[in-house]
Every structure is written in C-alpha cells, then in structure tokens.
Design an enzyme around this catalytic site. Structure first.
Site, short mmCIF file in Angstrom:
data_model
loop_
_atom_site.label_atom_id
_atom_site.label_comp_id
_atom_site.label_asym_id
_atom_site.label_seq_id
_atom_site.Cartn_x
_atom_site.Cartn_y
_atom_site.Cartn_z
N LYS A 20 14.81 -41.34 10.81
CA LYS A 20 15.29 -42.39 10.29
C LYS A 20 14.44 -43.48 9.96
CE LYS A 20 20.09 -42.35 11.86
NZ LYS A 20 20.37 -41.53 13.11
N LYS A 50 21.35 -28.65 3.68
CA LYS A 50 22.69 -28.73 4.38
C LYS A 50 23.76 -29.32 3.86
CE LYS A 50 22.40 -29.79 8.69
NZ LYS A 50 22.33 -30.11 9.97
N LYS A 57 28.10 -34.73 5.18
CA LYS A 57 29.23 -35.80 4.98
C LYS A 57 28.77 -36.71 4.17
CE LYS A 57 30.45 -36.16 9.67
NZ LYS A 57 29.50 -36.76 10.22
P1 ATP Z 1 25.78 -37.01 8.16
O1 ATP Z 1 25.51 -36.62 6.66
O2 ATP Z 1 26.41 -38.38 8.21
O3 ATP Z 1 24.55 -36.73 9.10
P2 ATP Z 1 26.53 -34.64 8.91
O4 ATP Z 1 27.39 -33.69 7.98
O5 ATP Z 1 25.16 -33.75 8.88
O6 ATP Z 1 26.72 -36.07 8.85
P3 ATP Z 1 26.39 -34.88 11.75
O7 ATP Z 1 27.45 -35.96 12.26
O8 ATP Z 1 25.05 -34.98 11.41
O9 ATP Z 1 27.03 -34.19 10.22
O10 ATP Z 1 26.87 -33.75 12.62
C1 ATP Z 1 27.84 -33.35 13.30
C2 ATP Z 1 27.84 -31.86 14.11
O11 ATP Z 1 27.92 -30.98 13.10
C3 ATP Z 1 26.31 -31.70 14.74
O12 ATP Z 1 26.42 -30.77 15.94
C4 ATP Z 1 25.69 -30.80 13.60
O13 ATP Z 1 24.60 -29.81 14.14
C5 ATP Z 1 26.91 -30.14 12.88
N1 ATP Z 1 26.24 -29.79 11.51
C6 ATP Z 1 26.32 -30.83 10.57
N2 ATP Z 1 26.14 -30.47 9.41
C7 ATP Z 1 26.08 -28.98 9.60
C8 ATP Z 1 25.95 -27.84 8.68
N3 ATP Z 1 25.81 -28.08 7.35
N4 ATP Z 1 26.14 -26.52 9.20
C9 ATP Z 1 26.40 -26.42 10.57
N5 ATP Z 1 26.38 -27.24 11.41
C10 ATP Z 1 26.49 -28.52 10.75
MG MG Z 2 23.56 -35.14 9.93
#
Ligand code: ATP
Ligand code: MG
Length: 360
Positions: free
Chosen positions: A129, A225, A228
C-alpha cells in the site's frame, strides 16, 4: 489444510471465521477464490456436529480508506444481500456486521497493546500500500507522506483487528486466499505471545485453510488479476451482472492468434483463464474442457463459457434483487446475527478482560 480434508474436522467441533469487506459487488474471482468456499464449509457441517461458521461483513476494515457515508451504508447492505444470495444461511451460520459487535474493537485494543509495531511493519500488504518496499516504519514516519493523512493508523494496524475478528470466536480454521496468509500467521504469533505472557491458553491457535485454486484473471488483460477496483468493467464479471452483460463481457474477452483450444500453454494466458474459470465453476478440469473444445473456433468456445457463467451466476443475481427489495428483512437478519455473535463472544471476552485485571 485443504478444504477436501475438512470433513473430518467439521464432524467434530470446528469454528470457521471469515469476513468480506463491503467495497463493491464481488466478482467471479472473489466467488471462486473465496466466497464459494464459505458456502461449501457451511453446507458440509453435519447436522449432529457442534461445528460453527461465523461470516461477517467487515465494515470496520473498509473504513481504513475514505468512504462516503450514504454509499457506504448501502454497500454494507448490498454485501449482506450478496452473501445471502450465494447461499449463506443465517440459520446455519452466524452472519453479521462486524461493527454491530463492539467486542471486535475492544479485543483489537487489548491485543494491540501486545503487538510489536515491528511485526506490523513487516506485513507485505502494508508495504505494498505504501509502495515503499525499502523503507521501514520509523523512516516512513519522518516523511511528508506520513503527515499527509493518506496513510492513517488504521491502515497500519488493521491486521490486529483482523486477528481480533478471528480469535474472538475461538476460530479453529480460517479460510483465506494466499494474499491474506501472512496476516493469519501474525494472528497466530500474537495469540501465542499473549497465551505465553499470561501463562494461560486464552486463545485457540487457528489453522489456515488455504484456497490454492488458480486466480481468475482480468478478461481483457489476462496477465493481471480480476479485481473489483479495476477501472475497466469489461475486465470482470460481477455476481449481479445480467445475462446480457455476462455474454457481452465474455464475447469481448481477449483470446489469441492460435487456432483451437489447448490448456497450459504459457503463451495462451487468455484461453487458460477462460478454461480455469469454466473448470472452477463446473468443478471439472481445465484439461478435460480444453479436450472437448480442441477443434472449436474461439467464438464457439466463448459462447459455451458464457452459457456456463450465465447458468451459474444469474440465480445469484435474481436472489440478490429479491433481498434488495426487502431491506427490513436484511436489517432483521443483521440484528439477529449480531445478537448470536455477541452471545458467542461474551464468555470469552469476560474471561479475557479479567485476565488483564479489568474484572475480578
Ligand atoms: P480490490 O480490487 O478492492 O483489492 P479484489 O477484487 O482484489 O478487490 P479482495 O477484496 O482483495 O478482492 O479479495 C477478496 C477475496 O477474494 C480474497 O480472499 C482474495 O484472495 C479473493 N480474490 C480476489 N481476487 C481474486 C481473483 N482474481 N481470483 C481468485 N480469487 C480472488
Ligand atoms: Mg485485492
């Protein structure tokens, strides 16, 4: 431990604890990488078992970055609605908002008083971060950035709150993605340290249930990856997307110039990703699916991928709309969940405070 080894544990008296931040509607990556495991765990608990699942909307964690209060309120409710839509059952699991159970922050404080700052400073999430990989907290505190307000105390110390979330309910197993395993390791370290300071087994040391499935990648940019917070909504499929949106996004997903469908070629990240997500959604193997489509045109393959995604996800979207239309029911589920969570946590919290001399 892997989820497939869990049935033995769930038959006895496991306690599973996990939370999700209300930072937006989850996408299929969040579902396949994390949320689906929640429903699988919940549904694997035999009816005669004393195992329990605690799932919560981690609203306090989301406040480590600025939120617009009215939007935030709605996003919390939407996240609760999503959890219900994918099958979290408030009769079988304790489902609640973290902020409705003040013990989380109380325990956070008591544990924070036993957590060396140096350990928090080693957390890679914090370092990434900051984007200051080479800088330690002491050096950082003397920079203008540290005074700018962009990096607040909450962002630094939230792993302690996360540890409190887990230990408060005597968790035995924590389902997490790889990105969070360091925080669970820290939870175990703090718990052991406090147990040893007070010469008492105050905390159960939880095990990690690591989800080792492949990450789902962005549809248009399969080398990063699915996320969101991505600016481009064509890169992700949300659990609430309409059939039309899902079909459009998959039709527009990247492919490559190689004919036919194969799995595992490092030069085919886009095709590998479409195969991985289809395999995960149908509990099958990407190799088997690739074999079935080996002579197919990319468009034919994508159209089948879209059929599978539509079939799997649109029931969630329908259920989500029903929950959204019933805010008073959502409110009542949240209230009951918080009451259940408070009752579960109370005896532990009382004993814990007494240990500190805050009670007889
Ligand atoms: P942000 O962009 O806000 O970081 P994010 O989509 O990466 O959001 P997180 O809130 O960081 O989502 O992750 C929530 C859960 O979903 C975590 O356990 C993470 O390991 C899983 N996760 C997030 N993105 C993926 C992905 N692309 N594939 C598989 N698992 C995921
Ligand atoms: Mg994330």
């Amino acid at each position: 431990m892997n989820i497939s080894n869990l049935s033995r544990v769930l038959g006895s008296s496991a306690r599973i604890v996990s939370g999700i931040q209300p930072t937006g509607i989850p996408h299929i990556g969040n579902y396949l990488g994390s949320l689906r495991q929640w429903t699988e765990l919940q549904n694997s608990i035999p009816s005669n078992s004393s195992s329990q699942c605690f799932f919560f909307v981690a609203d306090l964690h989301a406040l480590t970055v600025p939120q617009v209060p009215q939007d935030f309120y709605q996003r919390r409710m939407d996240t609760l609605a999503i959890l219900l839509s994918i099958g979290i059952d408030p009769q079988r699991s304790t489902l609640f908002f973290q902020s409705d159970v003040p013990y989380h922050t109380e325990l956070n404080w008591l544990m924070g008083c036993h957590t060396p700052m140096g350990q928090l400073n080693r957390m890679t999430q914090w370092k990434s971060k900051l984007q200051l990989h080479e800088m330690d907290a002491v050096t950082f505190l003397n920079t203008n950035l540290a005074s700018s307000g962009k990096f607040n105390l909450g962002l630094f110390s939230y792993p302690v709150l996360q540890a409190a979330d887990i230990l408060l309910y005597g968790a035995t197993h924590i389902p997490v993605g790889k990105d969070q395993s360091q925080h669970i390791e820290l939870t175990r370290t703090i718990a052991r340290k406090i147990n040893s300071t007070f010469k008492k087994e105050l905390f159960i040391i939880p095990d990690i249930i690591l989800n080792s499935s492949s990450s789902i990648m962005a549809l248009k940019q399969p080398n990063k990856k699915m996320s969101k917070s991505d600016q481009n909504s064509k890169n992700y499929i949300l659990l609430t997307d309409s059939e039309q949106d899902i079909r459009k996004k998959i039709a527009g997903a990247a492919t490559d110039n190689i004919e036919g469908i194969t799995y595992g070629d490092p030069n085919r990240p886009a095709i590998n990703n479409l195969l991985n997500m289809t395999a995960a959604m149908t509990d099958s193997s990407p190799i088997t699916i690739a074999e079935k489509f080996k002579h197919a045109r990319h468009s034919e393959f994508k159209s089948s991928v879209a059929d599978i995604m539509v079939g799997s996800i649109t029931p969630f979207a329908r259920s989500y709309q029903q929950w959204k239309a019933n805010p008073s029911e959502l409110q009542s589920i949240a209230e009951n969940g918080a009451k259940k969570a408070m009752n579960q946590a109370f005896p532990f919290m009382k004993d814990f405070k007494n240990t500190f001399g805050l009670g007889p």
